[in-house]
Design an enzyme around this catalytic site. Structure first.
Site, short mmCIF file in Angstrom:
data_model
loop_
_atom_site.label_atom_id
_atom_site.label_comp_id
_atom_site.label_asym_id
_atom_site.label_seq_id
_atom_site.Cartn_x
_atom_site.Cartn_y
_atom_site.Cartn_z
N TRP A 45 0.58 -1.13 0.02
CA TRP A 45 -0.19 -0.06 0.01
C TRP A 45 0.81 1.25 0.09
CZ3 TRP A 45 -4.74 2.23 -0.25
CH2 TRP A 45 -4.84 3.32 0.27
N MET A 46 0.38 2.06 -0.81
CA MET A 46 1.13 3.45 -0.93
C MET A 46 0.32 4.49 -0.92
SD MET A 46 3.36 5.14 -3.84
CE MET A 46 2.29 5.43 -5.00
N ASP A 77 0.38 9.03 0.57
CA ASP A 77 1.13 10.54 0.16
C ASP A 77 2.59 10.31 -0.11
OD1 ASP A 77 -1.32 10.90 1.76
OD2 ASP A 77 -0.23 11.92 3.53
N GLN A 100 4.16 7.47 2.21
CA GLN A 100 3.79 6.63 3.29
C GLN A 100 3.35 5.31 2.50
OE1 GLN A 100 1.96 8.06 6.53
NE2 GLN A 100 4.12 8.53 5.87
N TRP A 154 -4.41 0.51 3.98
CA TRP A 154 -3.65 1.24 4.91
C TRP A 154 -3.47 0.68 6.19
CZ3 TRP A 154 -3.73 2.92 9.84
CH2 TRP A 154 -3.17 4.32 10.29
N PHE A 179 4.35 8.86 10.08
CA PHE A 179 3.47 9.73 9.18
C PHE A 179 3.97 10.48 8.27
CE2 PHE A 179 -1.26 9.19 11.08
CZ PHE A 179 -1.13 8.13 11.08
N SER A 180 3.23 11.46 7.41
CA SER A 180 3.75 12.04 6.49
C SER A 180 4.74 13.28 6.90
CB SER A 180 2.63 12.81 5.39
OG SER A 180 2.10 12.01 5.03
N ASP A 232 1.94 16.32 9.31
CA ASP A 232 2.48 16.49 8.14
C ASP A 232 3.39 17.83 8.02
OD1 ASP A 232 0.56 14.54 7.92
OD2 ASP A 232 -0.94 15.59 7.11
N GLU A 236 -4.78 18.91 5.80
CA GLU A 236 -3.59 17.76 5.77
C GLU A 236 -2.51 18.49 4.82
OE1 GLU A 236 -5.20 13.54 6.89
OE2 GLU A 236 -5.73 14.18 4.80
N TRP A 268 -9.34 9.43 -0.93
CA TRP A 268 -9.62 8.30 0.21
C TRP A 268 -10.91 7.76 0.23
CZ3 TRP A 268 -6.44 5.99 3.05
CH2 TRP A 268 -5.10 6.59 3.37
#
Length: 533
Positions: free
Chosen positions: A55-56, A58, A74, A82, A114-115, A190, A241, A336
């Site tokens: 899974w990929m 951001d 990510q 996710w 996270f990002s 982020d 975000e 999303w």
């Protein structure tokens, strides 16, 4: 990253994963591999970056160093939805052909990576360099899943890692983390860091629930809160975000402005995830909207970087060589609303084509334009130029077998437009299609994938036609479309309006045609076949 409402504990299908683990069950390997073979042939992009497996989402931490463009992202390597977030890694010499690298940063137990972003600390302001090469400093959100389960507020903080080999191996800054503590905000993530040359400082912009927050530093390790921006300004249909913040010259001038790119989910231009932007000035502490742009935000509710459904969380590269201010951008090519349901199982997601962003000014109004990076042109293997084409009703532009529409760039000018609708359709022998065009009586561009093949995996995938409003009827319209196996990226009038969307046909598109109730007049038709896999 994902907003809280989209962060359930993920339950993976027993058909794909062993119970209680993250590795594919051995007994199912042959079945999964058989399905992946079909997916690879049909849906693995020819030239958009996608991971080999897993899974990929951001894009993160992008920079240029020692001849390589670095793309982090990510990543969950052990599932196709996710999960525990890592920083995946790929490199490229030209932004088009990518080589996947080993995972860059791993999560600790229940503490996901996270990002965030990475900068080349040329002057070693951090003191983390060894003297051989400039240190690369990454600042990212550490998300504590234990605290999330306990429903506490301080779930997220900003941590640092650094590299002294141009980004190939990383060390977490354990003795100094967090570099920014949680101030009592649930969605606090982020970080995007940039060097503010005017004020000789590092600037960090963070997404803080319904706004952006600015921090400043001299050394990347000690950060001071500066200001907020964005409450009740622009689109607020979901959590803010993945911001970006940088200074740009206005194209063709020496005038400079600051640009803030701000994603949110949900609340995008045509549903689900989306990315808006703002233009203004920065005094080293506070970002202030340009007055004309502020009025535009009021009039339009939000100004979008991309009006399609599939360009989210995009940010720019740091340390671009010999750039004269060149800004290069890439986004996650999904949404999303359905990203975890798209019809691939071996891997999920790809990135948009990298784009160059430019700041233009027309009649005292500022706008961003974006176009595919020029590096794509070196992969043009053959070019067909059409004479002036015209018809009323239907016009065939590409007939079956003439061009491989799974890797092509097509541009043309539509001329002498009337108050009518002009449709351009990609189709195959099974009657599947994607249609885009311009409604010149109601003044909008549109993109329709409701007949594009597999659409039933999500009720939100093709339930509406995407639209991008135009401020007046058009006399001419310049179109460029970039086509891959599962995507169309539409750039209108030199990138003044952009629409990016996915599709999943059961056979490749073989035809490209136009239709209208009025005369169709096409000039400057250029069809470029790409030689790339």
């Amino acid at each position: 990253m994902k907003s809280k409402k989209h962060l359930p504990l993920v339950l993976y299908s027993a058909a794909l994963l062993s119970i209680g683990g993250c590795k594919p069950a051995f007994a199912q390997t042959a079945v999964v591999s058989a399905s992946i073979a079909t997916e690879e042939q049909m849906y693995r992009p020819n030239f958009h970056y996608s991971p080999k497996k897993g899974w990929m989402n951001d894009p993160n931490g992008m920079f240029f160093a020692n001849g390589n463009y670095h793309l982090f992202y990510q990543y969950y390597p052990d599932g196709n939805t996710w999960g525990p977030m890592h920083w995946g890694h790929a490199i490229s010499k030209d932004l088009i052909k990518w080589e996947e690298q080993p995972i860059a940063i791993y999560p600790d137990k229940d503490k996901y990576i996270f990002s965030g972003s990475a900068v080349v600390d040329v002057n070693n302001t951090s003191g983390l360099g060894t003297g051989k090469t400039a240190p690369i400093v990454a600042i990212y959100t550490l998300h504590d899943m234990t605290k999330e389960k306990e429903n506490t507020i301080d779930v997220e903080q900003q941590d640092m890692a650094y590299s002294n080999d141009n980004g190939f191996t990383w060390q977490k800054f354990e003795e100094g983390n967090p570099v920014v503590k949680n101030p009592g905000i649930r969605d606090f993530r982020d970080p995007k860091v940039t060097w503010d040359e005017t004020h000789k400082q590092w600037i960090m912009i963070l997404a803080a629930q319904d706004r952006a927050q600015f921090y400043k530093s001299k050394n990347l390790k000690n950060w001071e809160y500066a200001s907020d921006f964005g409450k009740d300004i622009g689109a607020h249909g979901g959590v803010w975000e993945c911001p970006d913040f940088f200074q740009m010259k206005v194209k063709g001038t020496n005038e400079t402005k600051w640009v803030l790119i701000q994603s949110l989910n949900p609340g995008g231009a045509n549903g689900g995830s989306g990315t808006q932007y703002f233009i203004g000035d920065f005094d080293g502490t506070t970002f202030t909207l340009d007055a004309n742009f502020a009025q535009r935000v009021v009039n339009e509710k939000a100004v979008w970087l991309d009006y399609g459904k599939d360009n989210y969380a995009g940010v720019t590269w740091n340390n671009i060589p010999n750039s004269d201010g060149r800004k290069l951008f890439v986004g996650w090519m999904s949404n999303w609303d359905y990203a975890q349901q798209v019809p691939t199982t071996g891997w999920r997601s790809s990135m948009t084509i990298p784009r160059e962003i430019q700041l233009i000014k027309k009649d005292n109004d500022y706008s961003l334009i974006s176009n595919p990076v020029l590096e794509l042109e070196k992969y043009y293997s053959k070019t067909k130029k059409g004479k002036k084409l015209s018809a009323k009703g239907n016009l065939e532009i590409v007939s079956s077998g003439k061009i491989d529409l799974t890797k092509a760039v097509i541009s043309f000018r539509l001329e002498n437009l009337k108050k009518a609708t002009y449709n351009f359709t990609l189709s195959n022998e099974k009657g599947e299609s994607v249609t885009f065009g311009i409604n010149n009586s109601e003044n909008y561009l549109f993109l329709d994938r409701s007949k594009s093949g597999k659409i039933d995996f999500s009720e939100k995938f093709a339930s509406t036609i995407s639209k991008a409003l135009l401020n007046k009827s058009q006399k001419t319209g310049d179109f460029k479309i970039v086509l891959d196996k599962t995507s169309i990226e539409l750039f209108y009038n030199n990138g003044e309006k952009v629409m990016t969307e996915l599709f999943f046909t059961t056979q490749p598109f073989t035809h490209f045609s136009a239709s209208s109730n009025e005369d169709i007049e096409i000039n400057n038709l250029i069809i470029n076949q790409l030689n790339i896999n």
